[in-house]
Design an enzyme around this catalytic site. Structure first.
Site, PDB file in Angstrom:
ATOM      1  N   LYS A   1      26.216  25.728  34.249  1.00  0.00           N
ATOM      2  CA  LYS A   1      25.996  26.562  33.007  1.00  0.00           C
ATOM      3  C   LYS A   1      25.929  26.437  31.678  1.00  0.00           C
ATOM      4  O   LYS A   1      26.663  26.926  31.214  1.00  0.00           O
ATOM      5  CB  LYS A   1      27.261  27.191  33.542  1.00  0.00           C
ATOM      6  CG  LYS A   1      27.338  27.915  34.951  1.00  0.00           C
ATOM      7  CD  LYS A   1      28.302  29.367  35.808  1.00  0.00           C
ATOM      8  CE  LYS A   1      28.400  29.856  36.823  1.00  0.00           C
ATOM      9  NZ  LYS A   1      27.325  30.100  37.616  1.00  0.00           N
ATOM     10  N   CYS A   2      25.315  26.178  31.052  1.00  0.00           N
ATOM     11  CA  CYS A   2      25.344  24.770  30.274  1.00  0.00           C
ATOM     12  C   CYS A   2      23.883  25.340  29.106  1.00  0.00           C
ATOM     13  O   CYS A   2      22.613  25.655  29.803  1.00  0.00           O
ATOM     14  CB  CYS A   2      25.215  23.021  30.323  1.00  0.00           C
ATOM     15  SG  CYS A   2      25.420  21.829  28.941  1.00  0.00           S
TER      16      CYS A   2
END
Length: 159
Positions: free
Chosen positions: A34-35
């Site tokens: 989730k970057c």
């Protein structure tokens, strides 16, 4: 202890060492799902597909130390990587790359890197190139795209 004696746990929970990768060039990356840099999985997979038959292995080590960007379980991480990026390179259990619980692999990588010796990992998708003899060849920043590493990888493969 040599680089190849370092114990790691695969994403499916098996304890092993890095000995299986002796004689290969390694690109070791701390990853997160989730970057903003998560799309690098695509480039990492492309490098793996392009060079694996010549001796490159990409090793992904999920890490939740940067803004909680890897909150999932190992099973969720593996599923995410497969469904979204078709990842076939080896993934491992979540680890810490900084702080008091830094995994021994990252203690070794940081202590033996020619650049940024001993410095903390700055973010998800920081990379280390390790040569065929288990020596840290290069430390690479998180924002460097995988495709920018081709000449470094080719040099190590030819060595």
């Amino acid at each position: 202890m040599s680089f190849y004696d370092i114990s790691v746990r695969t994403i499916s929970g098996e304890e092993t060492t890095l000995a299986a990768y002796k004689g290969q060039v390694l690109l070791i990356v701390n990853t997160a799902s989730k970057c903003g840099l998560t799309p690098q999985y695509k480039g990492l997979q492309a490098l793996y597909e392009r060079y694996r038959n010549q001796g490159l292995v990409v090793l992904g080590f999920p890490c939740n130390q940067f803004a909680g960007q890897e909150p999932g379980t190992e099973e969720e991480i593996a599923q995410f990587c497969d469904l979204n990026y078709g990842v076939t390179f080896p993934l491992f259990a979540k680890i810490d790359v900084n702080g008091p619980h830094t995994h021994p692999l990252y203690q070794y990588l940081k202590a033996n890197a020619p650049e940024g010796n001993g410095e903390d990992i700055e973010w998800n998708f920081a990379k280390f190139l390790v040569d065929k003899n288990g020596q840290v060849s290069k430390r690479i920043g998180a924002r460097v795209q995988p495709e920018e590493l081709t000449s470094d990888i080719e040099s190590l493969l030819k060595a």
